[in-house]
Design a protein around this motif. Structure first.
Motif, mmCIF file in Angstrom:
data_model
loop_
_atom_site.group_PDB
_atom_site.id
_atom_site.type_symbol
_atom_site.label_atom_id
_atom_site.label_comp_id
_atom_site.label_asym_id
_atom_site.label_seq_id
_atom_site.Cartn_x
_atom_site.Cartn_y
_atom_site.Cartn_z
ATOM 1 N N ALA A 33 0.826 -1.209 0.000
ATOM 2 C CA ALA A 33 0.000 0.000 0.000
ATOM 3 C C ALA A 33 0.861 1.260 0.000
ATOM 4 O O ALA A 33 0.507 2.270 -0.626
ATOM 5 C CB ALA A 33 -0.939 -0.010 1.202
ATOM 6 N N GLU A 34 1.983 1.217 0.696
ATOM 7 C CA GLU A 34 2.893 2.370 0.707
ATOM 8 C C GLU A 34 3.479 2.618 -0.683
ATOM 9 O O GLU A 34 3.623 3.770 -1.120
ATOM 10 C CB GLU A 34 4.003 2.143 1.726
ATOM 11 C CG GLU A 34 3.517 2.233 3.165
ATOM 12 C CD GLU A 34 4.504 1.645 4.171
ATOM 13 O OE1 GLU A 34 5.565 1.133 3.725
ATOM 14 O OE2 GLU A 34 4.210 1.685 5.373
ATOM 15 N N LEU A 35 3.825 1.549 -1.385
ATOM 16 C CA LEU A 35 4.309 1.702 -2.754
ATOM 17 C C LEU A 35 3.225 2.259 -3.661
ATOM 18 O O LEU A 35 3.496 3.084 -4.547
ATOM 19 C CB LEU A 35 4.823 0.363 -3.282
ATOM 20 C CG LEU A 35 6.116 -0.146 -2.644
ATOM 21 C CD1 LEU A 35 6.394 -1.582 -3.068
ATOM 22 C CD2 LEU A 35 7.291 0.750 -3.016
ATOM 23 N N LEU A 36 1.995 1.832 -3.436
ATOM 24 C CA LEU A 36 0.890 2.364 -4.231
ATOM 25 C C LEU A 36 0.635 3.830 -3.878
ATOM 26 O O LEU A 36 0.282 4.630 -4.752
ATOM 27 C CB LEU A 36 -0.369 1.520 -3.998
ATOM 28 C CG LEU A 36 -1.533 1.753 -4.953
ATOM 29 C CD1 LEU A 36 -1.097 1.659 -6.404
ATOM 30 C CD2 LEU A 36 -2.656 0.762 -4.673
ATOM 31 N N ARG A 37 0.826 4.195 -2.610
ATOM 32 C CA ARG A 37 0.713 5.604 -2.209
ATOM 33 C C ARG A 37 1.698 6.458 -3.007
ATOM 34 O O ARG A 37 1.338 7.547 -3.490
ATOM 35 C CB ARG A 37 0.993 5.744 -0.723
ATOM 36 C CG ARG A 37 1.014 7.189 -0.218
ATOM 37 C CD ARG A 37 1.376 7.237 1.247
ATOM 38 N NE ARG A 37 2.734 6.743 1.472
ATOM 39 C CZ ARG A 37 3.195 6.326 2.657
ATOM 40 N NH1 ARG A 37 2.408 6.340 3.730
ATOM 41 N NH2 ARG A 37 4.429 5.899 2.778
ATOM 42 N N GLU A 38 2.926 5.968 -3.168
ATOM 43 C CA GLU A 38 3.923 6.704 -3.941
ATOM 44 C C GLU A 38 3.477 6.872 -5.388
ATOM 45 O O GLU A 38 3.660 7.928 -5.994
ATOM 46 C CB GLU A 38 5.269 5.978 -3.874
ATOM 47 C CG GLU A 38 5.881 5.948 -2.481
ATOM 48 C CD GLU A 38 7.133 5.089 -2.400
ATOM 49 O OE1 GLU A 38 7.700 4.777 -3.477
ATOM 50 O OE2 GLU A 38 7.531 4.706 -1.289
ATOM 51 N N ARG A 39 2.875 5.842 -5.924
ATOM 52 C CA ARG A 39 2.379 5.910 -7.301
ATOM 53 C C ARG A 39 1.259 6.936 -7.422
ATOM 54 O O ARG A 39 1.239 7.741 -8.358
ATOM 55 C CB ARG A 39 1.892 4.521 -7.715
ATOM 56 C CG ARG A 39 1.261 4.434 -9.083
ATOM 57 C CD ARG A 39 0.892 2.990 -9.407
ATOM 58 N NE ARG A 39 0.229 2.879 -10.690
ATOM 59 C CZ ARG A 39 -0.121 1.743 -11.262
ATOM 60 N NH1 ARG A 39 0.154 0.599 -10.648
ATOM 61 N NH2 ARG A 39 -0.728 1.722 -12.424
ATOM 62 N N PHE A 40 0.346 6.953 -6.452
ATOM 63 C CA PHE A 40 -0.794 7.862 -6.531
ATOM 64 C C PHE A 40 -0.448 9.293 -6.127
ATOM 65 O O PHE A 40 -1.272 10.189 -6.300
ATOM 66 C CB PHE A 40 -1.955 7.331 -5.683
ATOM 67 C CG PHE A 40 -2.881 6.431 -6.436
ATOM 68 C CD1 PHE A 40 -3.856 6.946 -7.274
ATOM 69 C CD2 PHE A 40 -2.762 5.054 -6.337
ATOM 70 C CE1 PHE A 40 -4.716 6.123 -7.988
ATOM 71 C CE2 PHE A 40 -3.615 4.208 -7.043
ATOM 72 C CZ PHE A 40 -4.589 4.748 -7.869
ATOM 73 N N CYS A 41 0.760 9.519 -5.621
ATOM 74 C CA CYS A 41 1.178 10.900 -5.356
ATOM 75 C C CYS A 41 1.217 11.720 -6.642
ATOM 76 O O CYS A 41 1.123 12.953 -6.600
ATOM 77 C CB CYS A 41 2.556 10.918 -4.688
ATOM 78 S SG CYS A 41 2.505 10.595 -2.906
ATOM 79 N N ARG A 42 1.331 11.052 -7.773
ATOM 80 C CA ARG A 42 1.374 11.735 -9.068
ATOM 81 C C ARG A 42 -0.009 11.923 -9.679
ATOM 82 O O ARG A 42 -0.134 12.405 -10.802
ATOM 83 C CB ARG A 42 2.252 10.953 -10.048
ATOM 84 C CG ARG A 42 3.634 10.643 -9.526
ATOM 85 C CD ARG A 42 4.534 10.120 -10.631
ATOM 86 N NE ARG A 42 4.006 8.912 -11.279
ATOM 87 C CZ ARG A 42 4.249 7.685 -10.849
ATOM 88 N NH1 ARG A 42 4.962 7.489 -9.744
ATOM 89 N NH2 ARG A 42 3.768 6.643 -11.497
#
Length: 214
Positions: free
Chosen positions: A38-47
């Motif tokens: 989920a943290e990796l997906l958070r990084e993706r959705f920061c964009r």
């Protein structure tokens, strides 16, 4: 025509996912690996610009949604109708245990998942109806916005079948991995599946390769 983009996300991994246990309505938390996903997906959705976040009320989905939404400062809207299929007496069991103890019921369910009600649980038709009604209700209130919807493998597959007008036997024809991202663009009553089960954010964890539009 004004479009609405919906990002459909399956929750991160749980210990029950890892051990192959059917979760259904059982309220299981994310595992340490699931939180990292989920943290990796958070990084993706920061964009990505997000206007609103909706989630199943089960803990594994809520935790995933909260991790993704944190940088956006958005409220998490819980929608119980997005819950996973109720596996009834199968909850907590593995595939092998279900086959051993409920062979007839399992075979009937695999042949006709739409009409077959799991003992003590529900059918995929029931899941599709509640998830699709919730999805359409969200669209009615949030037209023209970018939306994140976090739910479960079974409920999202039933929902996608409903969106595309597919027979529910199609739930066995595609997979949704933990934190896999699917995208639906909505133009009034017309809805287009743009992306299915993209997991390229998990490559550092040894996840499947993928290419995305985020």
């Amino acid at each position: 025509m004004q479009s609405t983009r919906v990002y459909l996300v399956r929750h991160g991994e749980t210990e029950w996912n890892n051990s192959g246990r059917y979760q259904g309505h059982s309220d299981i938390a994310l595992s340490p690996n699931g939180r990292r996903q989920a943290e990796l997906l958070r990084e993706r959705f920061c964009r990505v610009h997000l206007d609103a976040v909706f989630t199943s009320d089960l803990r594994r989905a809520r935790e995933t949604a909260a991790i993704i939404a944190a940088p956006h400062g958005l409220k998490i809207n819980e929608v119980p109708a997005l819950r996973e299929i109720n596996f009834g007496v199968w909850e907590g069991l593995t595939y092998q245990e279900i086959i051993a103890n409920y062979p007839r019921e399992w075979e009937v369910w695999r042949q006709d998942p739409g009409a077959t009600i799991i003992p003590g649980g529900e059918s995929f038709q029931q899941v599709k109806e509640r998830a699709l009604a919730a999805f359409n209700g969200i669209l009615d209130r949030e037209r023209g916005r970018n939306l994140l919807v976090v739910a479960h493998g079974g409920s999202l597959r039933a929902l996608i079948c409903g969106i595309l007008g597919l027979d529910l036997t199609a739930v066995w024809r595609f997979r949704l991995d933990n934190t896999g991202v699917s995208v639906v663009d909505c133009y009034g009553v017309h809805q287009i599946l743009v992306l299915l089960n993209d997991t390229h954010h998990l490559e550092d964890l040894g996840g499947p390769d993928g290419s995305g539009i985020l």
